[in-house]
Design a protein around this motif. Structure first.
Motif, PDB file in Angstrom:
ATOM      1  N   ASN A 107      -0.993   1.183   4.353  1.00 34.19           N
ATOM      2  CA  ASN A 107      -1.135  -0.139   4.156  1.00 34.19           C
ATOM      3  C   ASN A 107      -2.517  -0.436   3.472  1.00 34.19           C
ATOM      4  OD1 ASN A 107       1.466  -1.212   4.892  1.00 34.19           O
ATOM      5  ND2 ASN A 107       0.775  -1.110   7.151  1.00 34.19           N
ATOM      6  N   PHE A 108      -3.483   0.515   3.755  1.00 32.35           N
ATOM      7  CA  PHE A 108      -4.753   0.330   3.111  1.00 32.35           C
ATOM      8  C   PHE A 108      -4.710   0.357   1.770  1.00 32.35           C
ATOM      9  CE2 PHE A 108      -6.552   1.248   7.418  1.00 32.35           C
ATOM     10  CZ  PHE A 108      -7.310   0.186   7.653  1.00 32.35           C
ATOM     11  N   TRP A 109      -3.621   1.143   1.152  1.00 34.30           N
ATOM     12  CA  TRP A 109      -3.628   1.242  -0.274  1.00 34.30           C
ATOM     13  C   TRP A 109      -3.675   0.017  -1.195  1.00 34.30           C
ATOM     14  CZ3 TRP A 109      -5.839   5.600  -1.314  1.00 34.30           C
ATOM     15  CH2 TRP A 109      -5.593   6.684  -0.619  1.00 34.30           C
ATOM     16  N   TRP A 110      -2.716  -0.880  -0.635  1.00 31.36           N
ATOM     17  CA  TRP A 110      -2.151  -2.327  -1.225  1.00 31.36           C
ATOM     18  C   TRP A 110      -3.103  -3.425  -0.651  1.00 31.36           C
ATOM     19  CZ3 TRP A 110       0.328  -6.120   1.364  1.00 31.36           C
ATOM     20  CH2 TRP A 110       0.801  -5.938   2.614  1.00 31.36           C
ATOM     21  N   GLN A 111      -3.118  -3.490   0.577  1.00 32.14           N
ATOM     22  CA  GLN A 111      -3.765  -4.716   1.240  1.00 32.14           C
ATOM     23  C   GLN A 111      -4.960  -4.586   1.479  1.00 32.14           C
ATOM     24  OE1 GLN A 111      -2.232  -4.956   5.673  1.00 32.14           O
ATOM     25  NE2 GLN A 111      -1.474  -7.100   4.996  1.00 32.14           N
ATOM     26  N   GLY A 112      -5.596  -5.789   0.824  1.00 36.18           N
ATOM     27  CA  GLY A 112      -7.118  -5.964   0.775  1.00 36.18           C
ATOM     28  C   GLY A 112      -7.218  -7.401   1.410  1.00 36.18           C
ATOM     29  N   ALA A 113      -8.747  -7.602   1.531  1.00 41.00           N
ATOM     30  CA  ALA A 113      -9.229  -8.742   2.218  1.00 41.00           C
ATOM     31  C   ALA A 113      -9.301  -9.751   1.109  1.00 41.00           C
ATOM     32  CB  ALA A 113     -10.504  -8.428   2.831  1.00 41.00           C
ATOM     33  N   ASP A 114      -9.545 -10.924   1.737  1.00 39.30           N
ATOM     34  CA  ASP A 114      -9.818 -12.272   0.922  1.00 39.30           C
ATOM     35  C   ASP A 114      -8.393 -12.562  -0.273  1.00 39.30           C
ATOM     36  OD1 ASP A 114     -12.433 -12.816   1.744  1.00 39.30           O
ATOM     37  OD2 ASP A 114     -13.215 -11.510   0.609  1.00 39.30           O
ATOM     38  N   ALA A 115      -7.377 -12.320   0.460  1.00 40.70           N
ATOM     39  CA  ALA A 115      -6.071 -12.443  -0.387  1.00 40.70           C
ATOM     40  C   ALA A 115      -6.004 -11.769  -1.679  1.00 40.70           C
ATOM     41  CB  ALA A 115      -5.776 -13.947  -0.628  1.00 40.70           C
ATOM     42  N   THR A 116      -6.389 -10.497  -1.531  1.00 45.58           N
ATOM     43  CA  THR A 116      -6.448  -9.790  -2.689  1.00 45.58           C
ATOM     44  C   THR A 116      -5.357  -8.420  -2.355  1.00 45.58           C
ATOM     45  OG1 THR A 116      -8.645 -10.160  -3.303  1.00 45.58           O
ATOM     46  CG2 THR A 116      -7.831  -8.320  -4.149  1.00 45.58           C
ATOM     47  N   LEU A 117      -4.432  -8.276  -3.553  1.00 48.38           N
ATOM     48  CA  LEU A 117      -3.506  -7.089  -3.569  1.00 48.38           C
ATOM     49  C   LEU A 117      -4.247  -5.910  -4.288  1.00 48.38           C
ATOM     50  CD1 LEU A 117      -0.147  -8.518  -3.936  1.00 48.38           C
ATOM     51  CD2 LEU A 117      -1.278  -7.876  -1.921  1.00 48.38           C
ATOM     52  N   LEU A 118      -4.575  -4.890  -3.760  1.00 50.48           N
ATOM     53  CA  LEU A 118      -5.288  -3.684  -4.443  1.00 50.48           C
ATOM     54  C   LEU A 118      -4.264  -2.987  -5.509  1.00 50.48           C
ATOM     55  CD1 LEU A 118      -7.217  -2.659  -1.382  1.00 50.48           C
ATOM     56  CD2 LEU A 118      -7.581  -4.451  -3.145  1.00 50.48           C
ATOM     57  N   LEU A 119      -3.273  -3.057  -5.506  1.00 52.97           N
ATOM     58  CA  LEU A 119      -2.095  -2.510  -6.481  1.00 52.97           C
ATOM     59  C   LEU A 119      -1.092  -3.326  -6.968  1.00 52.97           C
ATOM     60  CD1 LEU A 119      -0.944   0.509  -4.164  1.00 52.97           C
ATOM     61  CD2 LEU A 119      -2.749   0.627  -6.108  1.00 52.97           C
ATOM     62  N   GLU A 120      -0.689  -3.124  -8.411  1.00 49.86           N
ATOM     63  CA  GLU A 120       0.418  -3.764  -8.912  1.00 49.86           C
ATOM     64  C   GLU A 120       1.834  -3.486  -8.744  1.00 49.86           C
ATOM     65  OE1 GLU A 120      -0.711  -6.268 -10.778  1.00 49.86           O
ATOM     66  OE2 GLU A 120      -2.831  -6.166 -10.859  1.00 49.86           O
ATOM     67  N   LYS A 121       2.512  -4.232  -8.939  1.00 50.97           N
ATOM     68  CA  LYS A 121       4.126  -3.852  -8.638  1.00 50.97           C
ATOM     69  C   LYS A 121       4.411  -2.715  -9.614  1.00 50.97           C
ATOM     70  CE  LYS A 121       8.523  -6.086  -8.945  1.00 50.97           C
ATOM     71  NZ  LYS A 121       9.505  -7.106  -9.174  1.00 50.97           N
ATOM     72  N   HIS A 122       3.922  -2.522 -10.655  1.00 47.01           N
ATOM     73  CA  HIS A 122       4.166  -1.276 -11.437  1.00 47.01           C
ATOM     74  C   HIS A 122       3.533  -0.049 -10.792  1.00 47.01           C
ATOM     75  CE1 HIS A 122       0.271  -1.153 -12.971  1.00 47.01           C
ATOM     76  NE2 HIS A 122       0.279  -2.234 -13.667  1.00 47.01           N
ATOM     77  N   ASP A 123       2.930   0.033  -9.839  1.00 47.89           N
ATOM     78  CA  ASP A 123       2.166   1.122  -9.060  1.00 47.89           C
ATOM     79  C   ASP A 123       3.248   1.596  -8.172  1.00 47.89           C
ATOM     80  OD1 ASP A 123      -0.205   1.199 -10.333  1.00 47.89           O
ATOM     81  OD2 ASP A 123      -0.902  -0.404  -9.313  1.00 47.89           O
ATOM     82  N   LEU A 124       4.265   0.847  -7.709  1.00 45.12           N
ATOM     83  CA  LEU A 124       5.049   1.207  -6.633  1.00 45.12           C
ATOM     84  C   LEU A 124       5.657   2.612  -6.510  1.00 45.12           C
ATOM     85  CD1 LEU A 124       6.861   0.456  -4.128  1.00 45.12           C
ATOM     86  CD2 LEU A 124       8.520  -0.432  -5.642  1.00 45.12           C
ATOM     87  N   LEU A 125       6.252   2.958  -7.649  1.00 46.91           N
ATOM     88  CA  LEU A 125       6.869   4.560  -7.433  1.00 46.91           C
ATOM     89  C   LEU A 125       5.848   5.471  -7.340  1.00 46.91           C
ATOM     90  CD1 LEU A 125       9.957   4.045  -9.763  1.00 46.91           C
ATOM     91  CD2 LEU A 125      10.053   4.720  -7.267  1.00 46.91           C
ATOM     92  N   SER A 126       4.739   5.202  -8.230  1.00 46.74           N
ATOM     93  CA  SER A 126       3.828   6.490  -8.257  1.00 46.74           C
ATOM     94  C   SER A 126       3.113   6.666  -7.052  1.00 46.74           C
ATOM     95  CB  SER A 126       2.576   6.067  -9.449  1.00 46.74           C
ATOM     96  OG  SER A 126       2.208   5.036  -9.129  1.00 46.74           O
ATOM     97  N   TYR A 127       3.053   5.439  -6.169  1.00 50.72           N
ATOM     98  CA  TYR A 127       2.209   5.574  -4.855  1.00 50.72           C
ATOM     99  C   TYR A 127       3.284   5.892  -3.736  1.00 50.72           C
ATOM    100  CZ  TYR A 127      -2.328   4.198  -6.066  1.00 50.72           C
ATOM    101  OH  TYR A 127      -3.489   4.063  -6.715  1.00 50.72           O
TER     102      TYR A 127
END
Length: 541
Positions: A130-150
């Motif tokens: 979850n640390f890869w995508w979930q950030g603080a201050d209402a910020t997502l750390l990855l984009e939707k197009h990153d899904l498969l590669s991650y």
């Protein structure tokens, strides 16, 4: 008929009698608003709303107030998959590789055999990360197009189909399946297959501007003294990476009709009660049946598709993390046999919601709140309402439990700090701070950790995940070349970290590694339980 009427009247009286305690629980834990409903035999029998959806303007919560539903979204994703199966577009056992040929995880077994059942029941055996995508201050750390590669780079942390491990990634991938099979966006297909057939008016996964929405609950965090701090709006919607796992908004009214539809479909498909017309939801029997055990015990605890199943009498999974704040969780004990309890909560920074289903007695409970409170208010209130439904001989004192939880929640981080301090080696000193400053990169994913000079920090250093100012945290020296980015409970809450989850020491420790020449060459950040250590290094650039 009179006896049935009297039974319902008594039940409604029990539910109504809980209102003062529910309002007190909200006050103790710091939840500004709450909306709830209870259904029985296909219709709502009790509804109530207390407090404010917008504290500053004193706007009240109503049954149609929209709340982000967090991980409750998993149940809607499963319902949409059920519709695709009913349409004959895929089967429960269709290999994911046939739909997504780019699937190339670290496990050949997973690549060859992974199905939608594995994704929806959390049994793929891959890391949570979850640390890869979930950030603080209402910020997502990855984009939707990153899904498969991650997803392809998730570490192997369990045995395929044998070990249960809750995964937002699995549901995000299920959303990708929905889009590829249906030819529509996740939000469009969910609207057409679930929202519209059920007549849901307040539910959407489309991007929504809460400042212009007519009846939207603003998010808050409860500070240590119980006062409320306004939060930034969580950004998760159909255009973002984790929408099928924890995106979208709904209302108590909509979730109530959704729960009734699930019960109707389940009872129809299981032969308990045949509907006069075909249920709007399809494959509810498959969706609400257990597919892997979550705990080995005499009484069943298993996971369905987006739902925890619990055989009563028992303590209940899926109602938040209140168990970390009280000495003993209540055991829900029915007066007579009521069958399994099927439930799931949903949480995002600023919100906690829950739904509980009792198919055998054709009843449900819905609770929505708008706060990261001192404990999960939706969990306490849901269990109180469930006990009223099942006529528990000796009901639990949920106000006392919520008070105990609130007190311990305030102290949780402080006690955690004391635990870290007790294991620290005294007398060690760090290197000069310039030795640590630099960018460190995960060579597999390209994810970065920046270590920067920060005079205001106790160590003179700060860590910035993905190099973002919004993800910067002060570092404190722990021992030798190890530093901690743990902040106070209040700071974490204000910045939108989920402080109602268990604290794990390794998550907050940054271990700087030196090479043969004594220079800092990498960081070891043990952020993924069960993953090999060698996969958790970040190399200094």
């Amino acid at each position: 008929m009179g006896e049935l009427s009297q039974t319902r009247t008594t039940l409604e009286e029990r539910l109504q009698a809980l209102s003062p305690a529910i309002q007190s629980i909200c006050q103790v834990a710091g939840a500004p608003g709450i909306s709830l409903a209870v259904t029985h035999n296909g219709e709502p029998i009790h509804r109530a709303s207390f407090g404010f959806r917008h504290v500053e303007d004193k706007k009240p919560v109503t049954g149609s107030t929209q709340f982000p539903i967090g991980t409750m979204a998993k149940t809607f994703t499963a319902a949409a998959i059920g519709a695709l199966v009913a349409e004959g577009r895929l089967t429960w056992e269709t290999p994911i590789k046939d739909i997504i040929p780019e699937l190339h995880t670290a496990s050949a077994t997973v690549n060859e055999n992974l199905t939608i059942v594995d994704l929806l029941s959390h049994r793929a055996g891959l890391g949570r990360s979850n640390f890869w995508w979930q950030g603080a201050d209402a910020t997502l750390l990855l984009e939707k197009h990153d899904l498969l590669s991650y997803y392809n780079k998730l570490p192997i942390t369990g045995q395929f189909r044998a070990d249960w491990g809750y995964s937002n990634w699995g549901y995000a991938l299920a959303g990708e399946v929905i889009e590829r099979v249906s030819g529509k966006t996740y939000a469009q297909y969910l609207r057409e297959s679930v929202y519209l057939p059920l007549g849901l008016k307040d539910s959407t996964v489309e991007p929504l501007d809460p400042t212009t929405a007519a009846d939207f609950a603003r998010p808050y965090a409860a500070l240590d003294d119980g006062s409320l701090h306004p939060m930034p709006q969580p950004p998760i919607n159909g255009n973002t990476i984790m929408a099928p796992a924890l995106g979208g908004v709904s209302s108590t009214d909509d979730l109530t009709w959704y729960s009734i539809a699930l019960l109707q479909a389940f009872r129809h498909e299981s032969g308990m009660e045949k509907s006069r017309s075909p249920p709007a939801l399809k494959n509810a029997l498959h969706q609400l049946s257990g597919h892997i055990f979550t705990q080995k015990a005499l009484l069943e605890k298993s996971y369905a598709f987006g739902w925890y199943r619990t055989q009563l009498p028992n303590t209940v999974l899926g109602m938040g993390w209140n168990s970390i704040y009280v000495k003993k969780m209540p055991k829900l004990t029915p007066r007579s046999h009521v069958g399994p309890l099927i439930a799931h909560g949903g949480s995002l920074p600023g919100y906690h919601v829950s739904i509980a289903l009792l198919p055998e007695i054709n009843s449900s409970v819905v609770v929505c709140t708008n706060s990261i409170a001192l404990g999960d208010v939706s969990g306490w209130v849901s269990m109180a309402l469930i006990e009223a439904l099942i006529d528990t001989p000796e009901p639990s004192d949920y106000l006392a439990l919520a008070t105990e939880a609130a007190g311990n929640a305030v102290l949780n981080v402080k006690r955690f700090e004391q635990k870290l301090e007790s294991t620290r080696k005294i007398g060690t000193t760090p290197k000069p701070r310039d030795n640590y400053i630099g960018r460190y990169r995960d060579k597999e994913r390209g994810w970065v950790i920046d270590v920067r000079a920060q005079d205001a920090a106790p160590s003179g250093l700060e860590v910035a995940f993905q190099g973002l100012d919004s993800q910067a945290w002060y570092l404190s020296h722990h021992e030798h070349d190890t530093f901690s980015w743990l902040a106070s409970r209040e700071e974490q809450a204000k910045r939108g970290r989920m402080v109602t989850y268990p604290l794990v020491a390794d998550h907050f420790k940054i271990h700087f590694q030196v090479d043969a020449s004594g220079k800092v060459a990498s960081i070891l950040w043990k952020h993924e339980a069960g993953a090999p250590i060698e996969q958790q290094y970040f190399i200094k650039e």
